[in-house]
Design an enzyme around this catalytic site. Structure first.
Site, mmCIF file in Angstrom:
data_model
loop_
_atom_site.group_PDB
_atom_site.id
_atom_site.type_symbol
_atom_site.label_atom_id
_atom_site.label_comp_id
_atom_site.label_asym_id
_atom_site.label_seq_id
_atom_site.Cartn_x
_atom_site.Cartn_y
_atom_site.Cartn_z
ATOM 1 N N ASP A 44 0.858 -1.193 0.000
ATOM 2 C CA ASP A 44 0.000 0.000 0.000
ATOM 3 C C ASP A 44 0.894 1.242 0.000
ATOM 4 O OD1 ASP A 44 -2.805 1.134 0.389
ATOM 5 O OD2 ASP A 44 -1.655 2.166 1.944
ATOM 6 N N TYR A 49 3.226 9.910 0.454
ATOM 7 C CA TYR A 49 4.172 9.349 1.421
ATOM 8 C C TYR A 49 5.611 9.733 1.098
ATOM 9 C CZ TYR A 49 0.063 6.622 2.815
ATOM 10 O OH TYR A 49 -1.199 6.255 3.219
ATOM 11 N N LYS A 77 -2.200 6.294 -4.322
ATOM 12 C CA LYS A 77 -3.322 7.201 -4.028
ATOM 13 C C LYS A 77 -3.061 8.575 -4.618
ATOM 14 C CE LYS A 77 -3.587 4.761 0.360
ATOM 15 N NZ LYS A 77 -2.255 4.582 0.916
ATOM 16 N N HIS A 108 -7.236 9.959 -2.070
ATOM 17 C CA HIS A 108 -6.689 9.809 -0.721
ATOM 18 C C HIS A 108 -7.656 10.320 0.362
ATOM 19 C CE1 HIS A 108 -2.505 9.260 1.230
ATOM 20 N NE2 HIS A 108 -3.426 9.078 2.140
HETATM 21 N N1 LIG Z 1 -5.612 6.219 3.378
HETATM 22 C C1 LIG Z 1 -5.145 6.882 4.414
HETATM 23 O O1 LIG Z 1 -5.452 8.073 4.638
HETATM 24 C C2 LIG Z 1 -4.248 6.192 5.356
HETATM 25 C C3 LIG Z 1 -3.643 5.024 4.985
HETATM 26 N N2 LIG Z 1 -2.806 4.354 5.839
HETATM 27 C C4 LIG Z 1 -2.171 3.102 5.338
HETATM 28 O O2 LIG Z 1 -2.272 2.092 6.355
HETATM 29 C C5 LIG Z 1 -0.977 1.718 6.785
HETATM 30 C C6 LIG Z 1 -0.962 1.323 8.267
HETATM 31 O O3 LIG Z 1 -1.351 2.373 9.092
HETATM 32 P P1 LIG Z 1 -0.334 3.188 10.028
HETATM 33 O O4 LIG Z 1 -1.004 4.450 10.386
HETATM 34 O O5 LIG Z 1 0.971 3.233 9.361
HETATM 35 O O6 LIG Z 1 -0.233 2.370 11.361
HETATM 36 P P2 LIG Z 1 -0.274 0.858 11.918
HETATM 37 O O7 LIG Z 1 -1.543 0.729 12.685
HETATM 38 O O8 LIG Z 1 0.036 -0.121 10.860
HETATM 39 O O9 LIG Z 1 0.903 0.926 12.993
HETATM 40 C C7 LIG Z 1 2.224 1.174 12.624
HETATM 41 C C8 LIG Z 1 3.056 1.252 13.899
HETATM 42 O O10 LIG Z 1 3.037 -0.009 14.565
HETATM 43 C C9 LIG Z 1 4.362 -0.495 14.717
HETATM 44 N N3 LIG Z 1 4.284 -1.966 14.525
HETATM 45 C C10 LIG Z 1 3.988 -2.628 13.386
HETATM 46 N N4 LIG Z 1 3.947 -3.951 13.569
HETATM 47 C C11 LIG Z 1 4.222 -4.155 14.881
HETATM 48 C C12 LIG Z 1 4.362 -5.329 15.677
HETATM 49 N N5 LIG Z 1 4.151 -6.545 15.157
HETATM 50 N N6 LIG Z 1 4.699 -5.171 16.991
HETATM 51 C C13 LIG Z 1 4.872 -3.938 17.524
HETATM 52 N N7 LIG Z 1 4.763 -2.792 16.807
HETATM 53 C C14 LIG Z 1 4.436 -2.898 15.499
HETATM 54 C C15 LIG Z 1 5.187 0.201 13.662
HETATM 55 O O11 LIG Z 1 6.532 0.304 14.052
HETATM 56 P P3 LIG Z 1 7.822 0.022 13.094
HETATM 57 O O12 LIG Z 1 7.486 0.439 11.704
HETATM 58 O O13 LIG Z 1 8.859 0.862 13.728
HETATM 59 O O14 LIG Z 1 8.082 -1.447 13.209
HETATM 60 C C16 LIG Z 1 4.511 1.575 13.633
HETATM 61 O O15 LIG Z 1 4.957 2.386 14.720
HETATM 62 C C17 LIG Z 1 -0.126 2.941 6.450
HETATM 63 O O16 LIG Z 1 1.263 2.687 6.498
HETATM 64 C C18 LIG Z 1 -0.679 3.309 5.091
HETATM 65 O O17 LIG Z 1 -0.178 2.436 4.106
HETATM 66 C C19 LIG Z 1 -2.604 4.819 7.112
HETATM 67 C C20 LIG Z 1 -3.156 6.002 7.539
HETATM 68 C C21 LIG Z 1 -4.017 6.798 6.685
HETATM 69 O O1 LIG Z 2 -2.308 8.092 4.474
HETATM 70 C C1 LIG Z 2 -1.954 8.758 5.424
HETATM 71 C C2 LIG Z 2 -2.631 9.975 5.836
HETATM 72 O O2 LIG Z 2 -3.858 10.112 5.197
HETATM 73 C C3 LIG Z 2 -1.764 11.168 5.545
HETATM 74 O O3 LIG Z 2 -1.393 11.165 4.209
HETATM 75 C C4 LIG Z 2 -2.452 12.455 5.882
HETATM 76 O O4 LIG Z 2 -2.865 12.405 7.203
HETATM 77 C C5 LIG Z 2 -1.532 13.643 5.670
HETATM 78 O O5 LIG Z 2 -0.406 13.496 6.487
HETATM 79 C C6 LIG Z 2 -2.242 14.933 5.987
HETATM 80 O O6 LIG Z 2 -1.755 15.657 6.875
HETATM 81 O O7 LIG Z 2 -3.245 15.217 5.353
#
Ligand SMILES: NC(=O)C1=CN([C@@H]2O[C@H](COP(=O)(O)OP(=O)(O)OC[C@H]3O[C@@H](n4cnc5c(N)ncnc54)[C@H](OP(=O)(O)O)[C@@H]3O)[C@@H](O)[C@H]2O)C=CC1
Ligand SMILES: O=C[C@H](O)[C@@H](O)[C@@H](O)[C@H](O)C(=O)O
Length: 304
Positions: A44, A49, A77, A108
Site C-alpha cells: 500500500d 508518502y 493514491k 486519498h
Molecule cells: N488512506 C489513508 O489516509 C491512510 C492510509 N494508511 C495506510 O495504512 C498503513 C498502516 O497504518 P499506520 O497508520 O501506518 O499504522 P499501523 O496501525 O500499521 O501501525 C504502525 C506502527 O506499529 C508499529 N508496529 C507494526 N507492527 C508491529 C508489531 N508486530 N509489533 C509492535 N509494533 C508494530 C510500527 O513500528 P515500526 O514500523 O517501527 O516497526 C509503527 O509504529 C499505512 O502505512 C498506510 O499504508 C494509514 C493512515 C491513513
Molecule cells: O495516508 C496517510 C494519511 O492520510 C496522511 O497522508 C495524511 O494524514 C496527511 O499526512 C495529511 O496531513 O493530510
C-alpha cells in the site's frame, strides 16, 4: 482464513498488505524487499508518502529476482492537490514506482486542495488553515478518476476516508462504483455504519492504522491482550486477524523485519472472541488516531 478478497472488478486482492506511510526513506526499500521475500503480495503506497521511488527500487529488485509483476498487488493514491488532474499524479507515482500500472488507485481524502497554493502538498492560508479547492468537489474529483481505468494505468479505482454521508453523495454520480474504501479501523473505531453501507454496495473495506498507527497504541488494550494470551500470540496478530475475520483487507505498516513477518500471521478467531473485540469501544470509547485538520466536516459520526 481468507488469503484474498475479490473486488467488484472481479480481481483478487490479497487480504494483508504492507503499509508504507511514515516508512522513512532509507528504511522503506528494505522493508518492502523484506516483505516481498517473506511472502507479502500486496503493498500500500501513496504519492503523499514521499517514498514511492524507494518502494519502486524494492519492487524492481524483486522483479529482477523472479517475482512476477502480476503476482503483486500495488495500490497508490491520488493526492489532494492533484484532484483536478489525477492522471498527472498517477503518472508521477508510476514513474517513481517503476510500474506501467497500479492495481488500485484511490482518492486519498474527499477534500480537493488548491493546486496553485503556497505548497505543492499541503497549501495553507496565511492563518495556517488548509487551502482547499472549494470550486472542485469530491464528486468532480471522482469523475476525473473514473477516466483512469481506460488508460490501463489503474486496473481498479476506489476511495479512502469516505464516510457514509460522503459516499451517499457520491454514488448517484458514479459511472464506476469505487472498488474499495480505505478507512481507519480497529477495535476503538469499528465504524460499523460505513462498513455496513460499503458492504451493501459491494465496496471492499481496507483497514488502515489497524494497530492504532504510530507506536501501535492498540497493543495496550487489555481486551486485545486477553485474546492474544489465549492464542499465545502478540496483540498485533489479534488486531490483524480481527480485520480479516470481518472480511476487510488489512494494511499493517512496519519497517522492522521481525514485525513485518509477524504481521503476516492471520488466526481464526472464535465468534466469542470477535464479539469481545467488537464490544471494546462501547466501554473504552471511540478513538480516531488519524484526522488531519482539513477544517471540513467529513461526515464521520464520531467527528460531527
Ligand atoms: N488512506 C489513508 O489516509 C491512510 C492510509 N494508511 C495506510 O495504512 C498503513 C498502516 O497504518 P499506520 O497508520 O501506518 O499504522 P499501523 O496501525 O500499521 O501501525 C504502525 C506502527 O506499529 C508499529 N508496529 C507494526 N507492527 C508491529 C508489531 N508486530 N509489533 C509492535 N509494533 C508494530 C510500527 O513500528 P515500526 O514500523 O517501527 O516497526 C509503527 O509504529 C499505512 O502505512 C498506510 O499504508 C494509514 C493512515 C491513513
Ligand atoms: O495516508 C496517510 C494519511 O492520510 C496522511 O497522508 C495524511 O494524514 C496527511 O499526512 C495529511 O496531513 O493530510
Amino acid at each position: 482464513m481468507a488469503d484474498s478478497f475479490t473486488l467488484n472488478t472481479g480481481v483478487k486482492i490479497p487480504s494483508v498488505g504492507l503499509g508504507t506511510w511514515q516508512s522513512e526513506p532509507g528504511q522503506v526499500k528494505d522493508a518492502v524487499a523484506h516483505a516481498l521475500k517473506s511472502g507479502y503480495k500486496h503493498i500500500d503506497a501513496a504519492f503523499a508518502y514521499g517514498n514511492e521511488a524507494e518502494v519502486g527500487e524494492a519492487l524492481k529488485e524483486a522483479f529482477a529476482a523472479g517475482v512476477k509483476r502480476e503476482d503483486i498487488f500495488v495500490t497508490s493514491k491520488c493526492w489532494l492537490t492533484y484532484l483536478r488532474k489525477p492522471e498527472a499524479c498517477l503518472d508521477e507515482s508510476l514513474q517513481k514506482l517503476g510500474l506501467d500500472y497500479v492495481d488500485l488507485y484511490l482518492m486519498h481524502w474527499p477534500v480537493p486542495m488548491n493546486p496553485n497554493g503556497n505548497h505543492p502538498m499541503i497549501p495553507k492560508h496565511p492563518d495556517g488553515s488548509r487551502d482547499l479547492d472549494t470550486e472542485w468537489s469530491h464528486i468532480d474529483a471522482w469523475k476525473a478518476i473514473e477516466k483512469l481505468p481506460a488508460t490501463g494505468k489503474a486496473k481498479a479505482i476506489g476511495v479512502s476516508n469516505y464516510s457514509k454521508k460522503f459516499l451517499e453523495e457520491l454514488l448517484p454520480h458514479c459511472s464506476i462504483v469505487p472498488a474499495a474504501n480505505q478507512i481507519e479501523n480497529h477495535p476503538y473505531l469499528p465504524q460499523q455504519e460505513i462498513v455496513d453501507f460499503c458492504t451493501s454496495k459491494g465496496i471492499l473495506i481496507e483497514a488502515y492504522s489497524p494497530l492504532g498507527s504510530t507506536g501501535s497504541p492498540m497493543f495496550n488494550e487489555e481486551g486485545v491482550q486477553e485474546v492474544a494470551k489465549k492464542h499465545n500470540v502478540g496483540p498485533g496478530t489479534v488486531l490483524i486477524s480481527y480485520q480479516v475475520s470481518k472480511g476487510h483487507v488489512v494494511l499493517p505498516k512496519s519497517v522492522t523485519p521481525s514485525r513485518i513477518e509477524e504481521n503476516m500471521k492471520v488466526l481464526k478467531l472464535s465468534s466469542d472472541e470477535m464479539e469481545s473485540l467488537e464490544k471494546i469501544h462501547k466501554t473504552k470509547g471511540v478513538t480516531r488516531f488519524v484526522y488531519p485538520p482539513f477544517g471540513v466536516k467529513l461526515g464521520f459520526p464520531d467527528k460531527d
